[in-house]
Scaffold this motif. Structure first.
Motif, PDB file in Angstrom:
ATOM      1  N   ASP A  16       0.866  -1.049   0.026  1.00 10.55           N
ATOM      2  CA  ASP A  16       0.120   0.022   0.048  1.00 10.55           C
ATOM      3  C   ASP A  16       0.927   1.201   0.014  1.00 10.55           C
ATOM      4  OD1 ASP A  16      -2.122  -1.724   0.440  1.00 10.55           O
ATOM      5  OD2 ASP A  16      -2.199  -1.507   2.491  1.00 10.55           O
ATOM      6  N   TYR A  17       0.441   2.245  -0.452  1.00  5.67           N
ATOM      7  CA  TYR A  17       1.175   3.713  -0.287  1.00  5.67           C
ATOM      8  C   TYR A  17       0.471   4.803   0.507  1.00  5.67           C
ATOM      9  CZ  TYR A  17       3.878   1.101  -3.690  1.00  5.67           C
ATOM     10  OH  TYR A  17       4.699   0.167  -4.234  1.00  5.67           O
ATOM     11  N   CYS A  64       1.212   3.805   9.555  1.00  7.85           N
ATOM     12  CA  CYS A  64       0.850   2.215   9.032  1.00  7.85           C
ATOM     13  C   CYS A  64       1.373   1.299  10.206  1.00  7.85           C
ATOM     14  CB  CYS A  64       1.743   1.876   7.814  1.00  7.85           C
ATOM     15  SG  CYS A  64       1.887   0.385   7.430  1.00  7.85           S
ATOM     16  N   SER A  65       0.447   0.288  10.316  1.00  8.05           N
ATOM     17  CA  SER A  65       1.019  -0.742  11.590  1.00  8.05           C
ATOM     18  C   SER A  65       2.264  -1.427  11.563  1.00  8.05           C
ATOM     19  CB  SER A  65      -0.239  -1.806  11.663  1.00  8.05           C
ATOM     20  OG  SER A  65      -0.374  -2.298  10.581  1.00  8.05           O
ATOM     21  N   ASN A  66       2.786  -1.297  10.168  1.00  6.40           N
ATOM     22  CA  ASN A  66       4.097  -1.876  10.113  1.00  6.40           C
ATOM     23  C   ASN A  66       5.098  -1.107   9.401  1.00  6.40           C
ATOM     24  OD1 ASN A  66       3.711  -2.453   7.294  1.00  6.40           O
ATOM     25  ND2 ASN A  66       2.951  -4.448   7.801  1.00  6.40           N
ATOM     26  N   GLY A  67       4.889   0.178   9.452  1.00  7.05           N
ATOM     27  CA  GLY A  67       5.617   1.231   8.593  1.00  7.05           C
ATOM     28  C   GLY A  67       6.090   2.617   9.345  1.00  7.05           C
ATOM     29  N   LEU A  68       6.462   3.492   8.750  1.00  4.63           N
ATOM     30  CA  LEU A  68       6.794   4.720   9.303  1.00  4.63           C
ATOM     31  C   LEU A  68       5.535   5.395   9.961  1.00  4.63           C
ATOM     32  CD1 LEU A  68       9.332   5.966   6.871  1.00  4.63           C
ATOM     33  CD2 LEU A  68       9.726   5.118   8.969  1.00  4.63           C
ATOM     34  N   ASN A  69       5.797   6.408  10.951  1.00  2.00           N
ATOM     35  CA  ASN A  69       4.701   7.209  11.574  1.00  2.00           C
ATOM     36  C   ASN A  69       5.164   8.665  10.840  1.00  2.00           C
ATOM     37  OD1 ASN A  69       2.949   8.596  12.975  1.00  2.00           O
ATOM     38  ND2 ASN A  69       4.353   9.012  14.914  1.00  2.00           N
ATOM     39  N   CYS A 105       3.953   0.608   2.277  1.00  2.00           N
ATOM     40  CA  CYS A 105       3.504  -0.355   3.607  1.00  2.00           C
ATOM     41  C   CYS A 105       2.933  -1.554   3.187  1.00  2.00           C
ATOM     42  CB  CYS A 105       2.388   0.643   4.415  1.00  2.00           C
ATOM     43  SG  CYS A 105       2.166  -0.220   6.077  1.00  2.00           S
ATOM     44  N   ARG A 106       3.605  -2.681   3.799  1.00  2.00           N
ATOM     45  CA  ARG A 106       3.180  -4.051   3.454  1.00  2.00           C
ATOM     46  C   ARG A 106       1.411  -3.948   3.480  1.00  2.00           C
ATOM     47  NH1 ARG A 106       5.431  -6.939   7.513  1.00  2.00           N
ATOM     48  NH2 ARG A 106       3.466  -7.201   8.468  1.00  2.00           N
ATOM     49  N   LYS A 155      -3.362   4.481  10.981  1.00  2.00           N
ATOM     50  CA  LYS A 155      -3.934   5.483  12.129  1.00  2.00           C
ATOM     51  C   LYS A 155      -3.809   6.905  11.621  1.00  2.00           C
ATOM     52  CE  LYS A 155      -4.042   6.400  17.068  1.00  2.00           C
ATOM     53  NZ  LYS A 155      -3.660   5.963  18.345  1.00  2.00           N
ATOM     54  N   VAL A 156      -4.642   7.684  11.783  1.00  2.00           N
ATOM     55  CA  VAL A 156      -4.572   9.084  11.790  1.00  2.00           C
ATOM     56  C   VAL A 156      -5.070   9.979  12.735  1.00  2.00           C
ATOM     57  CG1 VAL A 156      -5.554  11.113  10.398  1.00  2.00           C
ATOM     58  CG2 VAL A 156      -5.387   8.919   9.122  1.00  2.00           C
ATOM     59  N   THR A 157      -4.172  10.569  13.534  1.00  2.00           N
ATOM     60  CA  THR A 157      -4.312  11.285  14.657  1.00  2.00           C
ATOM     61  C   THR A 157      -4.259  12.917  14.367  1.00  2.00           C
ATOM     62  OG1 THR A 157      -3.401   9.509  15.898  1.00  2.00           O
ATOM     63  CG2 THR A 157      -3.807  11.627  17.072  1.00  2.00           C
TER      64      THR A 157
END
Length: 176
Positions: free
Chosen positions: A117-118, A135-140, A164-165, A171-173
């Motif tokens: 995904d991007y 992303c749950s397995n990427g960068l914040n 992102c895999r 999550k958007v905060t």
């Protein structure tokens, strides 16, 4: 031994259903601001009121391209119609169009290429709210100022897109 047409059909439907759900994504949108934010999402989701501390969860199907999430501020709605001071989308509570500048954008494509995904943050159309996008397995990605270095700042700025895999959640905060 040959399988029956009914068995083949059931197996085929299960495989299609599994494949379709394999790269879907869940987005959790949270308002950490001390005031109400009205997040909007296109092409899925629409819009919602989030008071301080509230969250909104969206399920985004695989194959969603050009997705956007942004926060609207200074909104007043009556029966699904109204106006927002920032990020307004033609006066609708449930957006089908992108918002009007200024708006800080979380942009995404789910299942956009291979197993990835991007996602990115953009302030090309202005800045209205501080935002984290992860992303749950990427960068914040972190954007708390109008010229945040982790966001797209101008149209030819092509180095801020992150992979992102697939099968990840996001999550958007607002006001991280």
């Amino acid at each position: 031994m040959a399988s029956s047409p009914v068995t083949s059909t059931v197996v085929s439907l299960l495989l299609v259903a599994f494949a379709a759900g394999a790269s879907a994504a869940t987005f959790t949108i949270k308002n950490n601001c001390g005031y109400t934010v009205w997040p909007a999402a296109t092409p899925v989701g629409g819009g919602k009121q989030l008071n301080p501390g509230q969250t909104w969860t969206l399920d985004v199907p695989p194959g969603t391209k050009g997705g956007r999430i942004w926060g609207r501020t200074g909104c007043s709605f009556n029966g699904g119609r109204g106006h927002c001071a920032t990020g307004d989308c033609a006066g609708a509570l449930s957006c089908t169009l992108s918002g009007q500048p200024p708006l800080t954008l979380a942009e995404f494509t789910i299942g956009g290429g291979g197993a990835n995904d991007y996602y990115d943050i953009s302030v090309i159309d202005g800045y209205n709210l501080p935002m984290d996008f992860s992303c749950s397995n990427g960068l914040n990605l972190h954007c708390v100022q109008p010229r945040c270095p982790e966001a797209y700042l101008y149209p030819a700025d092509n180095t801020k897109n992150h992979g992102c895999r697939g099968n990840s959640n996001y999550k958007v905060t607002f006001c991280p």
